[in-house]
Write a protein that holds these residues in place. Structure first.
Motif, PDB file in Angstrom:
ATOM      1  N   PHE A  83       0.844  -1.196   0.000  1.00  0.00           N
ATOM      2  CA  PHE A  83       0.000   0.000   0.000  1.00  0.00           C
ATOM      3  C   PHE A  83       0.873   1.237   0.000  1.00  0.00           C
ATOM      4  CE2 PHE A  83       1.233  -0.537   4.354  1.00  0.00           C
ATOM      5  CZ  PHE A  83       1.350   0.745   4.856  1.00  0.00           C
ATOM      6  N   TYR A  84       0.231   2.393  -0.199  1.00  0.00           N
ATOM      7  CA  TYR A  84       0.897   3.676  -0.007  1.00  0.00           C
ATOM      8  C   TYR A  84      -0.049   4.577   0.761  1.00  0.00           C
ATOM      9  CZ  TYR A  84       2.830   8.300  -0.727  1.00  0.00           C
ATOM     10  OH  TYR A  84       3.320   9.562  -0.510  1.00  0.00           O
ATOM     11  N   LYS A  85       0.439   5.119   1.857  1.00  0.00           N
ATOM     12  CA  LYS A  85      -0.344   6.026   2.681  1.00  0.00           C
ATOM     13  C   LYS A  85       0.541   7.154   3.161  1.00  0.00           C
ATOM     14  CE  LYS A  85      -3.447   7.713   5.532  1.00  0.00           C
ATOM     15  NZ  LYS A  85      -4.539   8.555   4.990  1.00  0.00           N
TER      16      LYS A  85
ATOM     17  N   ALA B  78      -4.995  12.368   1.310  1.00  0.00           N
ATOM     18  CA  ALA B  78      -6.209  11.646   1.681  1.00  0.00           C
ATOM     19  C   ALA B  78      -6.261  10.253   1.060  1.00  0.00           C
ATOM     20  CB  ALA B  78      -7.436  12.454   1.249  1.00  0.00           C
ATOM     21  N   GLY B  79      -6.787   9.320   1.816  1.00  0.00           N
ATOM     22  CA  GLY B  79      -6.997   7.977   1.315  1.00  0.00           C
ATOM     23  C   GLY B  79      -5.741   7.126   1.338  1.00  0.00           C
ATOM     24  N   VAL B  80      -5.894   5.913   0.842  1.00  0.00           N
ATOM     25  CA  VAL B  80      -4.786   4.964   0.794  1.00  0.00           C
ATOM     26  C   VAL B  80      -4.823   4.260  -0.552  1.00  0.00           C
ATOM     27  CG1 VAL B  80      -6.224   3.240   1.969  1.00  0.00           C
ATOM     28  CG2 VAL B  80      -3.763   2.906   1.864  1.00  0.00           C
ATOM     29  N   ALA B  81      -3.645   4.129  -1.174  1.00  0.00           N
ATOM     30  CA  ALA B  81      -3.547   3.438  -2.457  1.00  0.00           C
ATOM     31  C   ALA B  81      -3.110   2.002  -2.218  1.00  0.00           C
ATOM     32  CB  ALA B  81      -2.554   4.151  -3.368  1.00  0.00           C
TER      33      ALA B  81
ATOM     34  N   ALA C 212      -4.413   9.623  -7.800  1.00  0.00           N
ATOM     35  CA  ALA C 212      -5.577   9.997  -6.990  1.00  0.00           C
ATOM     36  C   ALA C 212      -6.531  10.914  -7.728  1.00  0.00           C
ATOM     37  CB  ALA C 212      -5.120  10.664  -5.691  1.00  0.00           C
ATOM     38  N   GLY C 213      -6.152  11.407  -8.903  1.00  0.00           N
ATOM     39  CA  GLY C 213      -7.039  12.253  -9.691  1.00  0.00           C
ATOM     40  C   GLY C 213      -7.089  13.689  -9.211  1.00  0.00           C
ATOM     41  N   LEU C 214      -8.079  14.426  -9.690  1.00  0.00           N
ATOM     42  CA  LEU C 214      -8.172  15.856  -9.394  1.00  0.00           C
ATOM     43  C   LEU C 214      -8.508  16.146  -7.939  1.00  0.00           C
ATOM     44  CD1 LEU C 214     -10.042  17.288 -12.521  1.00  0.00           C
ATOM     45  CD2 LEU C 214      -7.605  17.373 -12.009  1.00  0.00           C
ATOM     46  N   ASP C 215      -9.193  15.212  -7.272  1.00  0.00           N
ATOM     47  CA  ASP C 215      -9.571  15.479  -5.883  1.00  0.00           C
ATOM     48  C   ASP C 215      -8.434  15.211  -4.901  1.00  0.00           C
ATOM     49  OD1 ASP C 215      -9.447  12.730  -5.828  1.00  0.00           O
ATOM     50  OD2 ASP C 215     -11.569  12.423  -5.358  1.00  0.00           O
ATOM     51  N   ASP C 216      -7.287  14.732  -5.411  1.00  0.00           N
ATOM     52  CA  ASP C 216      -6.104  14.498  -4.569  1.00  0.00           C
ATOM     53  C   ASP C 216      -6.403  13.518  -3.436  1.00  0.00           C
ATOM     54  OD1 ASP C 216      -3.392  15.196  -4.677  1.00  0.00           O
ATOM     55  OD2 ASP C 216      -3.552  16.635  -3.048  1.00  0.00           O
ATOM     56  N   ASP C 217      -7.308  12.585  -3.693  1.00  0.00           N
ATOM     57  CA  ASP C 217      -7.762  11.646  -2.665  1.00  0.00           C
ATOM     58  C   ASP C 217      -7.811  10.247  -3.275  1.00  0.00           C
ATOM     59  OD1 ASP C 217      -9.095  10.172  -0.727  1.00  0.00           O
ATOM     60  OD2 ASP C 217     -10.581  11.727  -0.303  1.00  0.00           O
ATOM     61  N   PHE C 218      -7.016   9.324  -2.726  1.00  0.00           N
ATOM     62  CA  PHE C 218      -7.002   7.960  -3.239  1.00  0.00           C
ATOM     63  C   PHE C 218      -8.281   7.197  -2.890  1.00  0.00           C
ATOM     64  CE2 PHE C 218      -2.307   8.602  -3.087  1.00  0.00           C
ATOM     65  CZ  PHE C 218      -2.019   8.287  -4.411  1.00  0.00           C
ATOM     66  N   GLY C 219      -9.029   7.711  -1.918  1.00  0.00           N
ATOM     67  CA  GLY C 219     -10.236   7.017  -1.494  1.00  0.00           C
ATOM     68  C   GLY C 219      -9.886   5.806  -0.636  1.00  0.00           C
TER      69      GLY C 219
END
Length: 347
Positions: A233-235, A240-243, A278-285
């Motif tokens: 993972f990456y956190k 925001a979020g974790v990949a 993470a896209g435009l929202d800068d959040d991996f979810g």
């Protein structure tokens, strides 16, 4: 006899009054119309602008993926993602048969374990591995890391990132790299995102720019699951979020879902690699909570159904969309999806 009938003065053309300008009411009406038009146009412009920005991120993910394929052609295998030191060393000893042992010593010096990777396996995290692999290596057969044009520049007792690398496979925009030269040497500030509290890291990560902090994350299929107890993972503390590597909806019918849910569902790109933005929202979810907890939730592509990798339970759907609130994962861009994840969801 002719009648000479005179028209009233008001009816004579030469006496008509020609008004100049607009009345206040007319001006207000025009202003109101303009306001309505602006109200219609501005949202459309913003949507178009975000669409262009999103397309640029998708394109960059695809370009990074093409560069990884070029890397494999050049070195015979995909680069490791840094999550397993044994895999890392084996790869680079094969890629550079004459590499000196000191190259690894310099690379491992002050390796940071704050990312949550197992301390024994720490080399660098997945976003850093992407920059390390694609930025170019030295032509010095014994010193591909620290030789001229390599990823590291050694001066005295310190090693720093080298911004002038040899034959890069991807043109990293320097402004999108987390570089910091305030201490007099060029290092990376991405460890601050991981909560390390210090700027002493050699390798930067690559972001989408425009003030966004979430980097492009690279996962190598050999270490989607790096060991029996560690789930890759990456956190980062300030992202925001974790990949995590995405699972797919494809199943291995020879493996029981009840006995081994991890093995039952195949990973997306199960023999190659994944690149995630993470896209435009800068959040991996992803599901809130510790990224390396005892029962991590993965998500399957393209359905967006969650998978508790230990129990096999599916607790979420559509990438954890709940109560009509869309998941932050929907605008994540990956190299295995056509565009963003949302595009592949079934209605």
């Amino acid at each position: 006899m002719s009648l000479n009938i005179k028209r009233p003065l008001a009816a004579r053309p030469e006496w008509r009054v020609h008004r100049l300008g607009f009345t206040l009411v007319e001006v207000l009406v025009v202003i109101a119309i303009i306001g309505v038009l602006v109200g219609l146009v501005v949202p459309a412009v913003n949507v178009a602008r975000r669409s262009v920005q999103r397309a640029a991120i998708v394109f960059e993910v695809q370009t990074l993926g093409n560069a990884i394929e070029q890397y494999k052609t050049k070195f015979g295998d995909y680069p490791p993602d840094g999550s397993d030191r044994t895999v890392w060393e084996r790869h680079f000893r094969k890629a550079f048969p004459n590499i000196a042992a000191s190259e690894f010593t310099v690379l491992y010096a002050n390796a940071n374990s704050s990312s949550g990777l197992p301390v024994a396996a720490v080399v660098m995290d997945p976003p850093e591995a992407l920059v390390f692999a694609l930025g170019g290596f030295s032509s010095d057969p014994a010193h591909p890391f620290t030789g001229a044009g390599g990823p590291l520049f050694v001066s005295g007792n310190s090693a720093q990132y080298n911004v002038d690398r040899n034959s890069p496979l991807f043109d990293f925009k320097q402004g999108n790299l987390t570089l910091d030269a305030s201490s007099g040497i060029t290092v990376s500030s991405d460890e601050l995102l991981l909560g390390a509290g210090t700027v002493n890291d050699k390798m930067p990560v690559y972001t989408t720019g425009n003030g966004r902090l979430a980097p492009f994350v690279y996962f190598d299929s050999r270490t989607y699951r790096a060991g029996s107890a560690f789930y890759n993972f990456y956190k980062a503390a300030n992202v925001a979020g974790v990949a995590r590597p995405y699972k797919s909806d494809q199943v291995n019918t020879t493996v029981s879902k009840t006995a081994n849910p991890d093995g039952h569902y195949r990973y997306a790109n199960d023999r190659t690699f994944q690149i995630i933005s993470a896209g435009l929202d800068d959040d991996f979810g992803g599901v809130p909570g510790l990224p390396n907890n005892s029962t991590p939730e993965f998500f399957r592509y393209p359905s967006g159904t969650s998978l508790n990798i230990l129990t096999g339970a599916s607790n979420f759907s559509r990438y954890a969309e709940q109560s009509g609130v869309a998941s932050a994962q929907l605008d994540n861009a990956t190299n295995f999806a056509d565009g963003i994840l949302e595009n592949a969801l079934e209605n």
